[in-house]
Write an enzyme that holds these catalytic residues in place. Structure first.
Site, PDB file in Angstrom:
ATOM      1  NE  ARG A 122      -8.052  28.375 -39.908  1.00 31.13           N
ATOM      2  CZ  ARG A 122      -7.521  28.212 -41.118  1.00 31.13           C
ATOM      3  NH1 ARG A 122      -8.200  27.613 -42.066  1.00 31.13           N
ATOM      4  NH2 ARG A 122      -6.292  28.654 -41.360  1.00 31.13           N
ATOM      5  CG  ASP A 130      -8.592  26.766 -46.430  1.00 32.70           C
ATOM      6  OD1 ASP A 130      -8.642  25.998 -45.450  1.00 32.70           O
ATOM      7  OD2 ASP A 130      -7.873  26.551 -47.429  1.00 32.70           O
ATOM      8  CD  GLN A 151      -3.779  19.865 -46.350  1.00 34.28           C
ATOM      9  OE1 GLN A 151      -3.679  19.220 -45.309  1.00 34.28           O
ATOM     10  NE2 GLN A 151      -3.618  21.179 -46.399  1.00 34.28           N
TER      11      GLN A 151
HETATM   12  C1  S3P Z   1      -5.593  22.281 -49.152  1.00 31.69           C
HETATM   13  C2  S3P Z   1      -6.628  21.504 -48.684  1.00 31.69           C
HETATM   14  C3  S3P Z   1      -7.435  21.867 -47.514  1.00 31.69           C
HETATM   15  C4  S3P Z   1      -7.267  23.322 -47.144  1.00 31.69           C
HETATM   16  C5  S3P Z   1      -5.817  23.746 -47.140  1.00 31.69           C
HETATM   17  C6  S3P Z   1      -5.220  23.566 -48.518  1.00 31.69           C
HETATM   18  C7  S3P Z   1      -4.835  21.837 -50.329  1.00 31.69           C
HETATM   19  O1  S3P Z   1      -7.017  21.096 -46.410  1.00 31.69           O
HETATM   20  O2  S3P Z   1      -7.833  23.565 -45.872  1.00 31.69           O
HETATM   21  O3  S3P Z   1      -5.689  25.110 -46.770  1.00 31.69           O
HETATM   22  O4  S3P Z   1      -4.081  22.662 -50.901  1.00 31.69           O
HETATM   23  O5  S3P Z   1      -4.970  20.676 -50.710  1.00 31.69           O
HETATM   24  P1  S3P Z   1      -7.673  19.635 -46.089  1.00 31.69           P
HETATM   25  O6  S3P Z   1      -7.251  18.735 -47.150  1.00 31.69           O
HETATM   26  O7  S3P Z   1      -7.109  19.263 -44.754  1.00 31.69           O
HETATM   27  O8  S3P Z   1      -9.139  19.872 -46.049  1.00 31.69           O
END
Ligand code: S3P
Length: 754
Positions: free
Chosen positions: A663, A632, A486
């Site tokens: 979690r 996830d 993200q």
């Molecule tokens: C995601 C990145 C992950 C994941 C989330 C979706 C994405 O989060 O846990 O469900 O779509 O880029 P993080 O970037 O916080 O690891």
């Protein structure tokens, strides 16, 4: 009374209801049927009403005025003022002056500001014993003869305490309404009045106005005879009590006028469009409204599976009750990938031309992203069975949204959007639900500020995010402190608007859907080991996107097959991007038989069918390099660990503590409740495989926790009740039906009142 009094605990001693209209008499009869008050006393000025109330068993006792019984009342008693809104002040004056401060007083008026103001002007300040309240329930029928003890069941009751309201009195009012089966929400007076003006008051006034206008067209006296279902549906509420609605109109004047002005503007523009034959305007307006209605409708339906009640105020909280001994056999396709669905809307909106998406996940999270872009003026058709058509506006074509963008539970929406919003010319505010509002946003605000963005968060770095438009962004080379797709995506998306080359360097590989999809839209992105980079100033060209099934959703059924002897399941057309297959690697290492077949590439993403067959599991030390690749999937992998022989150890996974819930702790708590030796550590967990017991576990308002414990039940020695599972709809709307299809015994039950 047709129903027998049950043995409910007494939450109040005496319940005094002033005013035996529909709401007052329904509350009284609910108290008698459910047995949660020692005595129910009705007060009405009308002798005939009191006679009916006694005769029909609605109350135990009657009085013609509060004065007759005030001296008897004290601690543990509650007086409910259930008279029309404009009569509340006089009854309030009488009540406060005659009652001991130990007696709780509450009201049921549909407008709260007028009640609070009346109390302040009568007594100089709000009496601590007064708890303003409003049950969102009703019927077109009125009066004591319409009393209905189930009127409040699963409906919202909003309480709007002010600073002066005493905690004990608030608790008594809350207990009272919860004992009727209602769901109690607490909010501010202003918020209540604005929400109700828009969602309840305005629709009533529109219905009254329409019927009145048509009835006044004297030249067309018998038009009602030809009225079809649409007219009947729309005007049903114009048969409601005129006194009540007159009072509401006057009491909630400001909020109502504000929303009336908006609708008149919208209506005027519609009139102009019709007059001038503006087909496009009408098409856009109707499509937008239809899609918004479908969006709300779907969310409501998925949350209220068996009530048929269509109102956010009556959203029903559900639990899953899962029986052991089920299996995981069959051949299924789970819904579309969440990460790719979000990105398809974002990039499709910013592209030039029309993008068609198939396989789109119709879950609340990706729908929140879709709605946000509609709020910024993008015309998006669907979703219709996973098909979405986006009429892209180009990188600089978004429009100022008229309100904050609401992103629900979705961290991906907020973090990725923050990067895109940093490059816009307008100001925007990003908000989320309670869970998202507690999640860290400093991780995106920090690099964006380095690029020149102006972003405010709450003091602890949490949402809402307020992003100031019109800033010139400069490129950066960002060394990411954590492995987060993200954060990487946020910086790269901001880089589309920055001058020069923006790059990110990640400490471990994370999902690369942003990079791959940008390339699919014709934008050059270079990936070199841990570094990804792009240059600002280009443009995106519309494309077609086929979103494969989400491996994170498939993971629940993969683990189901991995823990139940005899299981054999095939999951079709799953995205198996190497940055997402940690769950396959970990389960294989634990002993599960997993085969991949029918490998293809779709839109730059590898896709395959996954067949999983049971084999005894053994505990392992999970390699840290697998953590971002299975980030996830850990909740359900912990269930696999609980069913394995020996100990499983996870380290290097502190990121799990800042997901939709913590979690590590959520899973440790639930596993311990079910009799498993699970010890949370700062950055992971140690789980000793054993026999899962039965019991009730919380889902912590986290979809993946709810689904993980559903799978755990397959190997438990009794039923597991997974509490408050509505959130599953954020990522996996068909979870229950697919789970049932492969042989999991799962039922839905209404959550028990807390
Ligand atoms: C995601 C990145 C992950 C994941 C989330 C979706 C994405 O989060 O846990 O469900 O779509 O880029 P993080 O970037 O916080 O690891």
């Amino acid at each position: 009374m047709s129903k027998k009094a049950s043995a409910s605990p007494k939450v109040v001693n005496r319940l005094v209801v002033i005013g035996l209209g529909l709401i007052g008499s329904s509350l009284a009869v609910a108290a008698r049927q459910r047995g949660f008050a020692n005595q129910v006393i009705g007060i009405s000025r009308r002798q005939s009403t009191l006679e009916i109330a006694l005769k029909n068993g609605i109350v135990d006792r009657c009085a013609e005025s509060l004065g007759q019984i005030a001296a008897e009342l004290g601690e543990g008693d509650i007086v409910v003022i259930a008279v029309p809104t404009l009569s509340v002040p006089s009854v309030l004056e009488e009540s406060v002056s005659q009652l001991s401060p130990n007696v709780t007083i509450t009201d049921v008026a549909s407008v709260k500001d007028s009640v609070v103001k009346a109390a302040q002007s009568l007594f100089g300040e709000m009496p601590p014993q007064l708890v303003p309240g409003h049950p969102i329930a009703g019927s077109e029928k009125s009066g004591v003869t319409a009393a209905n003890g189930d009127l409040f069941t699963n409906h919202r009751v909003i309480l709007t305490p002010v600073e002066a309201t005493a905690v004990g009195h608030l608790k008594r009012a809350t207990d009272l309404w919860e004992a009727t089966g209602a769901l109690v929400s607490i909010m501010s007076v202003l918020e209540h009045d604005q929400i109700l003006a828009a969602t309840s008051h305005l629709p009533h006034f529109l219905a009254y106005s329409l019927v009145d206008t048509l009835a006044g067209m004297s030249d067309k006296t018998d038009i009602f005879r030809y009225a079809a279902g649409g007219f009947r549906d729309f005007t049903r509420i114009a048969a409601s009590d005129p006194v009540m609605w007159r009072d509401i109109a006057l009491a909630n004047k400001d909020s109502i006028i504000e929303v009336m002005d908006r609708i008149m503007e919208n209506f005027k523009a519609m009139r102009c469009a019709i007059e001038s034959g503006d087909r496009q305007y009408l098409m856009d307006l109707f499509t937008r409204a239809r899609d918004a209605r479908n969006h709300f409708g779907k969310i409501l339906e998925s949350k209220t599976p068996d009530t048929g009640i269509h109102s956010p105020m009556t959203e029903k909280v559900i639990d899953y009750i899962v029986s052991p001994g089920g299996s995981a056999c069959g051949d299924i396709r789970v819904p579309g990938d969440k990460s790719m669905s979000h990105r398809s809307i974002m990039l499709g909106s910013l592209a030039e031309g029309m993008t068609e998406v198939t396989g789109f996940l119709e879950g609340e999270d990706s729908l929140a992203t879709l709605q946000a872009f509609r709020d910024m003026g993008v015309d998006i058709e669907g979703p219709n069975e996973g098909r979405v058509v986006i009429h892209g506006v180009g990188l600089h074509g978004l429009q100022t949204p008229s309100k904050p963008l609401y992103l629900g539970n979705s961290g991906t929406s907020m973090r990725l959007l923050s990067g895109l919003m940093a490059g816009q010319t307008f100001d925007v505010e990003l908000r989320g639900d309670a869970s998202l509002s507690g999640r860290p946003m400093g991780r995106v605000a920090t690099p964006l500020r380095e690029m020149g963005a102006v972003i405010e968060t709450d003091a602890d770095g949490t949402p809402p995010l307020r992003i100031k438009g019109g800033q010139k962004l400069s490129s950066i080379n960002y060394l990411m402190p954590m492995a987060s797709a993200q954060v990487k995506s946020c910086v790269l998306l901001a880089g589309l608007y920055a001058e020069g080359e923006t790059s990110t360097v990640e400490p471990a590989p994370t999902r690369d859907h942003t990079e791959r999809m940008l390339r699919g839209f014709g934008y050059q992105v270079n990936s070199d080991g841990s570094k990804a980079s792009l240059s600002g100033g280009g443009s995106l060209m519309a494309t077609r996107i086929d979103v494969p099934a989400d491996i994170s959703s498939a993971a629940f059924f993969m683990v189901a097959a991995a823990i139940v002897p005899g299981s054999d399941i095939t999951l079709r057309h799953v995205g198996v991007n190497p940055t997402r297959i940690g769950v396959i690697n970990i389960l294989r290492q634990m002993g599960t038989h997993i085969e991949l077949s029918n490998h293809i590439e779709v839109g730059g993403e590898p896709v395959a069918d996954i067949r999983v067959r049971y084999a005894p599991l053994k505990g392992i030390v999970i390699p840290e390099d697998q953590v971002p690749l299975a980030i996830d999937e850990f909740p359900v992998l912990f269930v696999a660990a609980a069913c394995a022989q020996g100990t499983t150890l996870l380290t290097g996974a502190e990121e799990l503590r800042v997901k939709e819930s913590d979690r590590i702790q959520s899973m440790a708590d639930g596993l311990v409740t079910l009799g498993i030796d699970a010890q949370a550590t700062v950055d992971g967990i140690r789980i000793q495989g054993g026999q899962l017991g039965s019991g009730e576990v919380a889902s912590f308002d986290d979809h993946r926790i709810a689904m993980a414990f559903t799978i755990a039940a397959l190997r438990a020695n009794g039923k597991i009740r997974v509490k408050e599972t509505n959130n599953v709809a954020t990522s996996f709307p068909d979870f229950i039906s697919l789970a049932q299809q492969i042989g999991i015994g799962i039922e839905i039950a209404a959550a028990e009142a807390q």
